[in-house]
Write a protein that holds these residues in place. Structure first.
Motif, PDB file in Angstrom:
ATOM      1  N   PHE A  31       0.841  -1.190   0.000  1.00 48.13           N
ATOM      2  CA  PHE A  31       0.000   0.000   0.000  1.00 48.13           C
ATOM      3  C   PHE A  31       0.880   1.246   0.000  1.00 48.13           C
ATOM      4  O   PHE A  31       1.991   1.235   0.537  1.00 48.13           O
ATOM      5  CB  PHE A  31      -0.897   0.032   1.245  1.00 48.13           C
ATOM      6  N   ASP A  32       0.385   2.306  -0.604  1.00 46.72           N
ATOM      7  CA  ASP A  32       1.050   3.604  -0.580  1.00 46.72           C
ATOM      8  C   ASP A  32       0.305   4.460   0.442  1.00 46.72           C
ATOM      9  O   ASP A  32      -0.799   4.940   0.177  1.00 46.72           O
ATOM     10  CB  ASP A  32       0.999   4.244  -1.969  1.00 46.72           C
ATOM     11  N   LEU A  33       0.887   4.629   1.605  1.00 50.02           N
ATOM     12  CA  LEU A  33       0.200   5.307   2.696  1.00 50.02           C
ATOM     13  C   LEU A  33       0.039   6.808   2.478  1.00 50.02           C
ATOM     14  O   LEU A  33      -0.640   7.468   3.260  1.00 50.02           O
ATOM     15  CB  LEU A  33       0.911   5.027   4.020  1.00 50.02           C
ATOM     16  N   SER A  34       0.611   7.335   1.404  1.00 47.68           N
ATOM     17  CA  SER A  34       0.384   8.745   1.080  1.00 47.68           C
ATOM     18  C   SER A  34      -0.891   8.921   0.262  1.00 47.68           C
ATOM     19  O   SER A  34      -1.348  10.042   0.054  1.00 47.68           O
ATOM     20  CB  SER A  34       1.583   9.325   0.326  1.00 47.68           C
ATOM     21  N   LYS A  35      -1.494   7.813  -0.198  1.00 45.39           N
ATOM     22  CA  LYS A  35      -2.725   7.871  -0.997  1.00 45.39           C
ATOM     23  C   LYS A  35      -3.936   7.594  -0.119  1.00 45.39           C
ATOM     24  O   LYS A  35      -3.978   6.589   0.591  1.00 45.39           O
ATOM     25  CB  LYS A  35      -2.674   6.849  -2.133  1.00 45.39           C
ATOM     26  N   GLU A  36      -4.924   8.467  -0.210  1.00 43.63           N
ATOM     27  CA  GLU A  36      -6.123   8.338   0.621  1.00 43.63           C
ATOM     28  C   GLU A  36      -6.868   7.035   0.358  1.00 43.63           C
ATOM     29  O   GLU A  36      -7.376   6.414   1.289  1.00 43.63           O
ATOM     30  CB  GLU A  36      -7.052   9.534   0.404  1.00 43.63           C
ATOM     31  N   GLU A  37      -6.926   6.578  -0.896  1.00 40.19           N
ATOM     32  CA  GLU A  37      -7.664   5.338  -1.173  1.00 40.19           C
ATOM     33  C   GLU A  37      -7.018   4.136  -0.497  1.00 40.19           C
ATOM     34  O   GLU A  37      -7.720   3.238  -0.031  1.00 40.19           O
ATOM     35  CB  GLU A  37      -7.801   5.097  -2.680  1.00 40.19           C
ATOM     36  N   ASP A  38      -5.686   4.102  -0.410  1.00 39.11           N
ATOM     37  CA  ASP A  38      -5.011   3.013   0.295  1.00 39.11           C
ATOM     38  C   ASP A  38      -5.225   3.126   1.795  1.00 39.11           C
ATOM     39  O   ASP A  38      -5.467   2.132   2.481  1.00 39.11           O
ATOM     40  CB  ASP A  38      -3.514   3.005  -0.032  1.00 39.11           C
ATOM     41  N   ARG A  39      -5.156   4.347   2.317  1.00 43.57           N
ATOM     42  CA  ARG A  39      -5.386   4.554   3.749  1.00 43.57           C
ATOM     43  C   ARG A  39      -6.809   4.156   4.133  1.00 43.57           C
ATOM     44  O   ARG A  39      -7.032   3.556   5.173  1.00 43.57           O
ATOM     45  CB  ARG A  39      -5.106   6.008   4.119  1.00 43.57           C
ATOM     46  N   ALA A  40      -7.762   4.463   3.262  1.00 42.05           N
ATOM     47  CA  ALA A  40      -9.163   4.117   3.532  1.00 42.05           C
ATOM     48  C   ALA A  40      -9.350   2.605   3.603  1.00 42.05           C
ATOM     49  O   ALA A  40     -10.135   2.101   4.412  1.00 42.05           O
ATOM     50  CB  ALA A  40     -10.065   4.719   2.460  1.00 42.05           C
ATOM     51  N   LYS A  41      -8.641   1.872   2.774  1.00 50.37           N
ATOM     52  CA  LYS A  41      -8.737   0.404   2.779  1.00 50.37           C
ATOM     53  C   LYS A  41      -8.210  -0.166   4.096  1.00 50.37           C
ATOM     54  O   LYS A  41      -8.711  -1.177   4.587  1.00 50.37           O
ATOM     55  CB  LYS A  41      -7.943  -0.158   1.593  1.00 50.37           C
ATOM     56  N   LEU A  42      -7.216   0.482   4.678  1.00 50.50           N
ATOM     57  CA  LEU A  42      -6.581  -0.025   5.902  1.00 50.50           C
ATOM     58  C   LEU A  42      -7.224   0.486   7.191  1.00 50.50           C
ATOM     59  O   LEU A  42      -7.122  -0.166   8.227  1.00 50.50           O
ATOM     60  CB  LEU A  42      -5.100   0.361   5.895  1.00 50.50           C
ATOM     61  N   ARG A  43      -7.876   1.609   7.109  1.00 50.89           N
ATOM     62  CA  ARG A  43      -8.425   2.241   8.311  1.00 50.89           C
ATOM     63  C   ARG A  43      -9.385   1.302   9.042  1.00 50.89           C
ATOM     64  O   ARG A  43     -10.396   0.883   8.519  1.00 50.89           O
ATOM     65  CB  ARG A  43      -9.136   3.526   7.912  1.00 50.89           C
TER      66      ARG A  43
END
Length: 131
Positions: A63-75
């Protein structure tokens, strides 16, 4: 998706033009009919030759943690160490370099997360890309 044609030359031409035909092809039921053209398209056209189009390879990348879509998947997601289902962790926070889980003292970087952890459904903790 399939490449199909009435003879090998037509089939090879279809492949060389990179135009996969779309639709559903079914085998004829009758062995007598199958001697001439065994494949029927959803448009009731008959074909002798058929090759399945090569499917894209599926691959997981960190995942690229600077991208909101990746962060949303992990949140708030629940994860576990690969093939070790007895201990589960919930991702409680993250920054651009690490995810943090309840019960763990240190953060996990995206590379380690992808390599050593999985979601509870068994899928890798990474972003799916197709090649």
């Amino acid at each position: 998706e399939y490449y199909f044609g009435n003879n090998p030359s037509c089939l090879l031409r279809s492949i060389s033009q990179l135009s996969a035909s779309e639709g559903t092809l079914v085998m004829k039921d009758s062995a007598i009919e199958a001697q001439s053209s065994p494949f029927m398209s959803s448009e009731n056209e008959w074909f002798v030759c058929l090759i399945r189009k090569k499917e894209a390879k599926k691959k997981y990348v960190p995942f690229d943690l600077s991208k909101e879509e990746d962060r949303a998947k992990l949140r708030g997601a629940w994860i576990r160490i690969n093939n070790y289902p007895s201990i589960e962790y919930q991702i409680t926070s993250m920054n651009e370099a690490y995810v943090f889980c309840g019960g763990l003292r240190e953060g996990i970087n995206p590379g380690l997360l992808s390599a050593r952890y999985e979601f509870l459904d068994g899928s890798p903790c990474g972003r799916l890309v197709e090649e």
